[in-house]
Design an enzyme around this catalytic site. Structure first.
Site, mmCIF file in Angstrom:
data_model
loop_
_atom_site.group_PDB
_atom_site.id
_atom_site.type_symbol
_atom_site.label_atom_id
_atom_site.label_comp_id
_atom_site.label_asym_id
_atom_site.label_seq_id
_atom_site.Cartn_x
_atom_site.Cartn_y
_atom_site.Cartn_z
ATOM 1 N N CYS A 95 0.828 -1.212 0.000
ATOM 2 C CA CYS A 95 0.000 0.000 0.000
ATOM 3 C C CYS A 95 0.863 1.263 0.000
ATOM 4 O O CYS A 95 0.539 2.249 -0.673
ATOM 5 C CB CYS A 95 -0.912 0.026 1.215
ATOM 6 S SG CYS A 95 -2.050 -1.365 1.330
ATOM 7 N N ASP B 77 -21.111 11.700 -14.714
ATOM 8 C CA ASP B 77 -22.526 11.366 -14.536
ATOM 9 C C ASP B 77 -22.766 10.485 -13.308
ATOM 10 O O ASP B 77 -23.865 9.996 -13.082
ATOM 11 C CB ASP B 77 -23.080 10.673 -15.779
ATOM 12 C CG ASP B 77 -22.287 9.410 -16.157
ATOM 13 O OD1 ASP B 77 -21.338 9.049 -15.434
ATOM 14 O OD2 ASP B 77 -22.619 8.797 -17.185
#
Length: 221
Positions: free
Chosen positions: A43, A136
């Protein structure tokens, strides 16, 4: 969630303060990517690489937001390690909000949990999910990596280039495509429509079947 589904709105705490996702996103594209835990090796390299490429995402109008199941205070300390590990980042260069999800509420909501990665309390950790969301608010791409496999952020930039191009133009991108390479005129366009939309032309590739479905063009920029 399936491609084309409305991505849910949510509220969360981040290292940059509280957010309401839709308000934060505005009319932009977004890459939302999750991490198993703070202060973990893969990570740390991933967020360092994302930060190094932050300007490339910005050029494409992409907002980045990460998530880990650790609290905000942990994120603040972890960011110092992320900056310190990278040879090209200085203190304060990390500009990506990291969502805190200590109760796994978002990880469960978005089905991110990796059953093979368990924390010290015996609770599954988030996998390495990637969600690309359009202006959107619909899901355009979803990839789920196991915790042991780090992501290629240059490849994610390539995917974003394809997503944005194909959302705007009647083309598809072939294997290993990158911006500037020939793209494919979508098969649904008739010859008359293709001639009109691609006035600078396209190349019809001959194939053994004789079917005329491979039409290559660089007339898309």
């Amino acid at each position: 969630m399936k491609l084309g589904d409305q991505f849910p709105n949510f509220e969360a705490e981040t290292n940059e303060g509280p957010i309401k996702f839709y308000d934060w996103l505005g009319d932009s594209w977004c890459m939302f990517f999750s991490h198993p835990a703070d202060f973990t090796p893969v990570c740390t390299t991933e967020l360092g690489r994302a930060a190094e490429l932050h300007s490339e995402f910005q050029k494409r109008g992409i907002k980045l937001i990460a998530m880990s199941c650790d609290p905000v205070e942990s994120h603040q300390g972890w960011i110092k390690d992320i900056e310190g590990l990278s040879s090209s980042l200085n203190e304060g260069d990390f500009k990506i909000p990291i969502i805190a999800d200590p109760k796994r509420e978002l990880a469960v909501k978005f089905q991110m949990l990796d059953p093979d990665e368990i924390d010290k309390e015996g609770i599954p950790l988030p996998a390495r999910a990637v969600f690309i969301i359009g202006p959107d608010k619909k899901l355009k791409l979803s990839i789920l990596y196991p915790a042991t496999t780090g992501r290629n952020f240059v490849e994610l930039l390539r995917v974003i280039d394809s997503l944005k191009l194909t959302a705007a133009k009647k083309v598809a991108t072939p294997a290993d495509w990158k911006m500037g390479d020939p793209a494919m005129v979508v098969p649904s366009l008739s010859k008359e429509e293709a001639d009109k939309l691609f006035p600078n032309g396209y190349e019809l590739k001959e194939v053994p079947s004789g079917k005329q479905y491979l039409r290559m063009t660089t007339d898309y920029q």
